[in-house]
Design an enzyme around this catalytic site. Sequence first.
Site, PDB file in Angstrom:
ATOM      1  NE  ARG A  13      -4.285  -1.422   0.334  1.00 60.20           N
ATOM      2  CZ  ARG A  13      -4.505  -2.406  -0.535  1.00 60.20           C
ATOM      3  NH1 ARG A  13      -3.670  -2.618  -1.538  1.00 60.20           N
ATOM      4  NH2 ARG A  13      -5.586  -3.172  -0.439  1.00 60.20           N
ATOM      5  CG  HIS A  59      -3.940  -0.092  -6.588  1.00 60.95           C
ATOM      6  ND1 HIS A  59      -4.211   0.436  -5.358  1.00 60.95           N
ATOM      7  CD2 HIS A  59      -4.086  -1.443  -6.432  1.00 60.95           C
ATOM      8  CE1 HIS A  59      -4.512  -0.523  -4.503  1.00 60.95           C
ATOM      9  NE2 HIS A  59      -4.444  -1.684  -5.146  1.00 60.95           N
TER      10      HIS A  59
HETATM   11  P1  NDP Z   1      -1.654 -12.170   3.917  1.00 67.05           P
HETATM   12  O1  NDP Z   1      -2.482 -11.807   5.108  1.00 67.05           O
HETATM   13  O2  NDP Z   1      -1.781 -13.544   3.367  1.00 67.05           O
HETATM   14  O3  NDP Z   1      -0.114 -11.942   4.261  1.00 67.05           O
HETATM   15  C1  NDP Z   1       0.312 -10.845   5.007  1.00 67.05           C
HETATM   16  C2  NDP Z   1       1.750 -11.064   5.443  1.00 67.05           C
HETATM   17  O4  NDP Z   1       2.199  -9.865   6.094  1.00 67.05           O
HETATM   18  C3  NDP Z   1       1.900 -12.200   6.450  1.00 67.05           C
HETATM   19  O5  NDP Z   1       3.113 -12.867   6.204  1.00 67.05           O
HETATM   20  C4  NDP Z   1       1.987 -11.451   7.789  1.00 67.05           C
HETATM   21  O6  NDP Z   1       2.736 -12.119   8.803  1.00 67.05           O
HETATM   22  C5  NDP Z   1       2.751 -10.215   7.355  1.00 67.05           C
HETATM   23  N1  NDP Z   1       2.583  -9.136   8.330  1.00 67.05           N
HETATM   24  C6  NDP Z   1       1.446  -8.515   8.725  1.00 67.05           C
HETATM   25  N2  NDP Z   1       1.712  -7.590   9.685  1.00 67.05           N
HETATM   26  C7  NDP Z   1       3.047  -7.659   9.887  1.00 67.05           C
HETATM   27  C8  NDP Z   1       3.929  -6.969  10.774  1.00 67.05           C
HETATM   28  N3  NDP Z   1       3.499  -6.032  11.629  1.00 67.05           N
HETATM   29  N4  NDP Z   1       5.246  -7.304  10.736  1.00 67.05           N
HETATM   30  C9  NDP Z   1       5.697  -8.263   9.910  1.00 67.05           C
HETATM   31  N5  NDP Z   1       4.906  -8.949   9.031  1.00 67.05           N
HETATM   32  C10 NDP Z   1       3.607  -8.643   9.038  1.00 67.05           C
HETATM   33  O7  NDP Z   1      -1.960 -11.065   2.815  1.00 67.05           O
HETATM   34  P2  NDP Z   1      -1.844 -11.193   1.215  1.00 67.05           P
HETATM   35  O8  NDP Z   1      -0.533 -11.799   0.904  1.00 67.05           O
HETATM   36  O9  NDP Z   1      -3.064 -11.818   0.648  1.00 67.05           O
HETATM   37  O10 NDP Z   1      -1.885  -9.630   0.794  1.00 67.05           O
HETATM   38  C11 NDP Z   1      -0.880  -8.753   1.206  1.00 67.05           C
HETATM   39  C12 NDP Z   1      -1.193  -7.323   0.792  1.00 67.05           C
HETATM   40  O11 NDP Z   1      -0.969  -7.129  -0.602  1.00 67.05           O
HETATM   41  C13 NDP Z   1      -2.639  -6.843   0.975  1.00 67.05           C
HETATM   42  O12 NDP Z   1      -2.915  -6.521   2.318  1.00 67.05           O
HETATM   43  C14 NDP Z   1      -2.667  -5.610   0.086  1.00 67.05           C
HETATM   44  O13 NDP Z   1      -2.234  -4.469   0.812  1.00 67.05           O
HETATM   45  C15 NDP Z   1      -1.641  -5.943  -0.997  1.00 67.05           C
HETATM   46  N6  NDP Z   1      -2.290  -6.144  -2.303  1.00 67.05           N
HETATM   47  C16 NDP Z   1      -2.011  -5.253  -3.315  1.00 67.05           C
HETATM   48  C17 NDP Z   1      -2.579  -5.407  -4.546  1.00 67.05           C
HETATM   49  C18 NDP Z   1      -2.219  -4.504  -5.679  1.00 67.05           C
HETATM   50  O14 NDP Z   1      -2.852  -4.567  -6.737  1.00 67.05           O
HETATM   51  N7  NDP Z   1      -1.217  -3.674  -5.552  1.00 67.05           N
HETATM   52  C19 NDP Z   1      -3.535  -6.507  -4.834  1.00 67.05           C
HETATM   53  C20 NDP Z   1      -3.696  -7.416  -3.730  1.00 67.05           C
HETATM   54  C21 NDP Z   1      -3.115  -7.216  -2.507  1.00 67.05           C
HETATM   55  P3  NDP Z   1       2.210 -13.497   9.451  1.00 67.05           P
HETATM   56  O15 NDP Z   1       2.517 -14.540   8.417  1.00 67.05           O
HETATM   57  O16 NDP Z   1       3.030 -13.659  10.663  1.00 67.05           O
HETATM   58  O17 NDP Z   1       0.723 -13.313   9.703  1.00 67.05           O
HETATM   59  C1  OXD Z   2      -6.266  -5.660  -3.018  1.00 57.88           C
HETATM   60  C2  OXD Z   2      -5.922  -4.596  -3.928  1.00 57.88           C
HETATM   61  O1  OXD Z   2      -6.062  -5.519  -1.821  1.00 57.88           O
HETATM   62  O2  OXD Z   2      -6.487  -4.563  -5.026  1.00 57.88           O
HETATM   63  O3  OXD Z   2      -6.748  -6.714  -3.492  1.00 57.88           O
HETATM   64  O4  OXD Z   2      -5.063  -3.764  -3.641  1.00 57.88           O
END
Ligand code: NDP
Ligand code: OXD
Length: 309
Positions: free
Chosen positions: A224, A272
């Site tokens: 983000r 995005h």
């Molecule tokens: P997940 O919930 O599967 O994975 C999140 C990861 O982040 C986990 O490994 C989690 O750790 C880690 N995490 C969360 N908080 C912390 C912290 N404070 N310190 C360290 N690690 C942390 O999410 P997704 O992989 O499905 O999605 C990730 C992000 O990608 C979304 O939230 C979104 O912001 C972004 N996104 C962007 C898109 C785009 O088009 N640009 C499209 C889709 C998503 P743990 O394993 O320990 O829980």
């Molecule tokens: C998502 C995104 O979170 O589109 O899926 O950014």
Amino acid sequence: MALLFRSSVDSAARWRGELTRLTAELDIRLWPDIGDPAEIEYALVWRPEPGLLASLPNLKLILSLGAGVDHILCDPHLPGGVPIVRLVDPYLNDAMGEYVALQVLRLHRQDLDYLAQQRSGIWRELPQKNACDRPVGILGFGEIGQNAGRKLAALGFPVAGWGRRRRTVSGFQTYAGPEGLCQLLRRSEILVCLLPLTPDTEGILCARNFAALPPGASLVNVGRGGHLVEEDLIPALDRGQLSAAALDVFREEPLPPGHPFWRHPRILVTPHIAGITNPKTAAPIILDSIRRFEAGRPLLNEVDPAQGY
Ligand code: NDP
Ligand code: OXD
């Protein structure tokens, strides 16, 4: 069962088409023509207006149109006690993995330099490392981070992932917590951010963490915009501390016309689009969540509002 659909970026017509093709049970209300708010039990949303969800007195379940849920949790009037489910769609994960692989390859193969040379008519070979000598670090090693990690590992990059809790992920070095972050940064010539935006991760892409990377490292931010301290990026690029950045997400979207990121020679900007939710693959997943909820079965990918993801 009435479902509110509210998004300013997803096609309401396509979503209505896909959901009605799958079921006749849903009465789909497209914002702002929502009819009687008291009839709405489900809300399928992307960046709903603050207070919209709180205005639905019988709301049972909130369904995110994206993998991230910061766009819902930032609502100061979010009704407490209504479960929130985020979207986990293997096709979206693959699209994100593709985008990360694309940008990592562009950075690894010095695409920006060769494009600049082409514009100046320069025919010059630049030194080139092998992928096995270019360690990549992924901040956020969840669904999408691991997908991207597998694609990069298949291309030969040494990949490590960082999460909140230490995970064992076969074939990958993993790190967790503040100490693990320092270790991951030290080894990452390309840093990829795939974290959810939470109070703990906001501003993680900052001068202090850039300084911990090897000199000349590069950055891919697909998490983000709030992860990046924008005013720290251009000085780090101009000093050569970072060599390039590929950015898909921004604090303000669309990126404002006069923003310096548009024209900086070491920044790649995309609007995005790294992973675009596809109603064809996502609608069955949304419907599955509703059916699970109706049957009293455990929800998949339920968000923990206290953790922020
Ligand atoms: P997940 O919930 O599967 O994975 C999140 C990861 O982040 C986990 O490994 C989690 O750790 C880690 N995490 C969360 N908080 C912390 C912290 N404070 N310190 C360290 N690690 C942390 O999410 P997704 O992989 O499905 O999605 C990730 C992000 O990608 C979304 O939230 C979104 O912001 C972004 N996104 C962007 C898109 C785009 O088009 N640009 C499209 C889709 C998503 P743990 O394993 O320990 O829980
Ligand atoms: C998502 C995104 O979170 O589109 O899926 O950014």
